[in-house]
Design an enzyme around this catalytic site. Structure first.
Site, mmCIF file in Angstrom:
data_model
loop_
_atom_site.group_PDB
_atom_site.id
_atom_site.type_symbol
_atom_site.label_atom_id
_atom_site.label_comp_id
_atom_site.label_asym_id
_atom_site.label_seq_id
_atom_site.Cartn_x
_atom_site.Cartn_y
_atom_site.Cartn_z
ATOM 1 N N TYR A 251 44.971 38.700 36.753
ATOM 2 C CA TYR A 251 45.112 37.322 36.247
ATOM 3 C C TYR A 251 44.593 37.240 34.804
ATOM 4 O O TYR A 251 45.248 36.688 33.923
ATOM 5 C CB TYR A 251 44.341 36.376 37.162
ATOM 6 C CG TYR A 251 44.131 34.979 36.596
ATOM 7 C CD1 TYR A 251 45.167 34.043 36.605
ATOM 8 C CD2 TYR A 251 42.902 34.596 36.055
ATOM 9 C CE1 TYR A 251 44.977 32.760 36.092
ATOM 10 C CE2 TYR A 251 42.704 33.326 35.541
ATOM 11 C CZ TYR A 251 43.749 32.412 35.555
ATOM 12 O OH TYR A 251 43.551 31.155 35.039
ATOM 13 N N LYS B 33 46.458 36.163 31.276
ATOM 14 C CA LYS B 33 45.993 35.045 30.438
ATOM 15 C C LYS B 33 45.767 35.522 28.999
ATOM 16 O O LYS B 33 45.975 34.778 28.055
ATOM 17 C CB LYS B 33 44.731 34.427 31.025
ATOM 18 C CG LYS B 33 44.956 33.729 32.367
ATOM 19 C CD LYS B 33 45.678 32.411 32.224
ATOM 20 C CE LYS B 33 47.044 32.378 32.805
ATOM 21 N NZ LYS B 33 47.710 31.070 32.693
HETATM 22 N N1 LIG Z 1 41.559 25.492 36.899
HETATM 23 C C1 LIG Z 1 40.827 26.181 36.054
HETATM 24 O O1 LIG Z 1 39.587 26.233 36.144
HETATM 25 C C2 LIG Z 1 41.477 26.917 34.918
HETATM 26 C C3 LIG Z 1 40.670 27.550 33.960
HETATM 27 C C4 LIG Z 1 41.279 28.197 32.899
HETATM 28 C C5 LIG Z 1 42.659 28.215 32.793
HETATM 29 N N2 LIG Z 1 43.411 27.624 33.751
HETATM 30 C C6 LIG Z 1 44.859 27.681 33.613
HETATM 31 O O2 LIG Z 1 45.347 26.364 33.712
HETATM 32 C C7 LIG Z 1 46.611 26.353 34.387
HETATM 33 C C8 LIG Z 1 46.528 25.417 35.566
HETATM 34 O O3 LIG Z 1 45.715 26.003 36.533
HETATM 35 P P1 LIG Z 1 45.334 25.467 37.996
HETATM 36 O O4 LIG Z 1 45.238 26.595 38.911
HETATM 37 O O5 LIG Z 1 44.128 24.763 37.807
HETATM 38 O O6 LIG Z 1 46.607 24.757 38.505
HETATM 39 P P2 LIG Z 1 47.032 23.209 38.490
HETATM 40 O O7 LIG Z 1 46.916 22.557 37.191
HETATM 41 O O8 LIG Z 1 46.328 22.654 39.618
HETATM 42 O O9 LIG Z 1 48.640 23.356 38.619
HETATM 43 C C9 LIG Z 1 49.279 23.783 39.586
HETATM 44 C C10 LIG Z 1 50.666 23.152 39.287
HETATM 45 O O10 LIG Z 1 51.567 24.177 39.086
HETATM 46 C C11 LIG Z 1 52.548 24.166 40.128
HETATM 47 N N3 LIG Z 1 52.859 25.555 40.445
HETATM 48 C C12 LIG Z 1 52.006 26.540 40.806
HETATM 49 N N4 LIG Z 1 52.685 27.673 41.031
HETATM 50 C C13 LIG Z 1 53.990 27.406 40.791
HETATM 51 C C14 LIG Z 1 55.194 28.165 40.872
HETATM 52 N N5 LIG Z 1 55.204 29.441 41.249
HETATM 53 N N6 LIG Z 1 56.356 27.551 40.555
HETATM 54 C C15 LIG Z 1 56.395 26.249 40.197
HETATM 55 N N7 LIG Z 1 55.288 25.496 40.105
HETATM 56 C C16 LIG Z 1 54.107 26.059 40.405
HETATM 57 C C17 LIG Z 1 51.873 23.386 41.266
HETATM 58 O O11 LIG Z 1 52.778 22.727 42.127
HETATM 59 P P3 LIG Z 1 53.349 23.445 43.453
HETATM 60 O O12 LIG Z 1 52.172 24.028 44.168
HETATM 61 O O13 LIG Z 1 54.046 22.360 44.189
HETATM 62 O O14 LIG Z 1 54.295 24.485 42.965
HETATM 63 C C18 LIG Z 1 51.109 22.330 40.455
HETATM 64 O O15 LIG Z 1 51.959 21.310 40.051
HETATM 65 C C19 LIG Z 1 46.890 27.816 34.748
HETATM 66 O O16 LIG Z 1 47.713 28.403 33.791
HETATM 67 C C20 LIG Z 1 45.527 28.478 34.715
HETATM 68 O O17 LIG Z 1 45.594 29.832 34.399
HETATM 69 C C21 LIG Z 1 42.850 26.972 34.796
#
Ligand SMILES: NC(=O)c1ccc[n+]([C@@H]2O[C@H](COP(=O)([O-])OP(=O)(O)OC[C@H]3O[C@@H](n4cnc5c(N)ncnc54)[C@H](OP(=O)(O)O)[C@@H]3O)[C@@H](O)[C@H]2O)c1
Length: 266
Positions: free
Chosen positions: A162, A166
């Site tokens: 992962y 990133k």
């Molecule tokens: N959360 C953190 O602490 C954090 C920290 C640093 C960076 N990030 C980055 O921020 C971004 C958001 O991260 P998050 O995990 O926190 O998720 P999130 O914002 O909660 O987003 C997940 C969204 O993406 C959709 N999704 C996930 N997999 C998908 C797929 N294969 N196809 C289509 N839609 C998909 C989900 O809907 P469905 O499940 O309905 O598909 C949901 O709408 C990521 O790029 C992550 O690397 C997050």
């Protein structure tokens, strides 16, 4: 943070439509809302149809903007491409938010999980950026936000694949930032620290990391920084952490520190 102070020219620069890949909840939902607040039409993509449609309905009613939504798995680039090609609306901003994070020891993670991370986190954002750059270049304006992470600033044990994906997004954003700027296109990689999303809460079962931010704040800070440089690090604690990890500590020290943080992940 005051949400009513956003750039009034944002829509002219990055409209009329923004495409948010991974849009229905968490950070993706927050990006969608922040863009609706700025008056952009939205193209929302995510897998789960009902949740996506309910987000779309809410934003349409609250902000009186056009919202198109499609349930699609971003792991399938060919399907995503044919859907985006057939949209019939001009996309001025791409926010690539979705990611898959296989957590655990490398030896325990399956080939399928690694291939999924490569597809969702690397192949699709790369090719979508390529697909959408051409019409943006022709229009002479546009923007792209690629989600990266502090985890991708150095090797991160238990999140090795992962973190590497990133790193890819941050470096891709830097190259495109320079290359596309003369065409009026602003690109930024967002190296977020911990964001309190459902995805984060699933992975981090103990207490939230220092510097954790709400999704709305990360989205707002990122959109406000678009056009100001190739890299956004939302939050003072996270900026400091990035400085320490990349400038003060030797590489092996940074990896060891990350290892302490991710040691509890399973
Ligand atoms: N959360 C953190 O602490 C954090 C920290 C640093 C960076 N990030 C980055 O921020 C971004 C958001 O991260 P998050 O995990 O926190 O998720 P999130 O914002 O909660 O987003 C997940 C969204 O993406 C959709 N999704 C996930 N997999 C998908 C797929 N294969 N196809 C289509 N839609 C998909 C989900 O809907 P469905 O499940 O309905 O598909 C949901 O709408 C990521 O790029 C992550 O690397 C997050």
């Amino acid at each position: 943070m005051r949400y009513d102070k956003a750039d009034p020219l944002f829509r002219e620069k990055y409209g009329p439509y923004a495409l948010i890949a991974g849009a229905s909840y968490g950070l993706g939902g927050a990006f969608s809302e922040a863009l609706a607040r700025r008056g952009l039409g939205l193209v929302l993509l995510a897998r789960e149809k009902e949740r996506l449609e309910s987000t779309a309905r809410r934003l349409k009613e609250q902000y009186k903007v056009e919202v198109i939504c499609h349930a699609v798995d971003l792991a399938d680039y060919e399907k995503t491409k044919s859907l985006v090609t057939g949209l019939g609306v001009p996309v001025g901003l791409l926010v690539y938010n979705a990611a898959f994070a296989p957590i655990g020891l490398f030896e325990d993670i399956s080939e399928e999980q690694l291939a999924l991370a490569a597809a969702v986190n690397v192949k699709t954002p790369l090719l979508l950026a390529k697909l959408l750059a051409a019409p943006m270049i022709a229009r002479g304006r546009g923007g792209m936000v690629l989600m990266s992470s502090l985890a991708g600033a150095q090797g991160t044990p238990k999140l090795a694949a992962y973190a590497a994906t990133k790193a890819f997004n941050a470096i891709l954003a830097e190259g495109l930032w320079k290359e596309l700027k003369p065409h009026g296109i602003d690109v930024a990689g967002c190296r977020a620290g911990a964001v309190l999303t459902p995805g984060y809460r699933r992975a981090e079962k103990t207490k939230a990391a220092p510097g954790s931010l709400e999704a709305g704040e990360v989205a707002e800070r990122t959109l406000r920084a678009l056009g100001k440089g190739p890299l956004v690090i939302p939050g003072a604690v996270n900026k400091l952490a990035y400085f320490v990890m990349t400038r003060l500590l030797p590489r092996r020290g940074a990896i060891a520190l990350m290892s302490k943080n991710t040691g509890g992940l399973s």
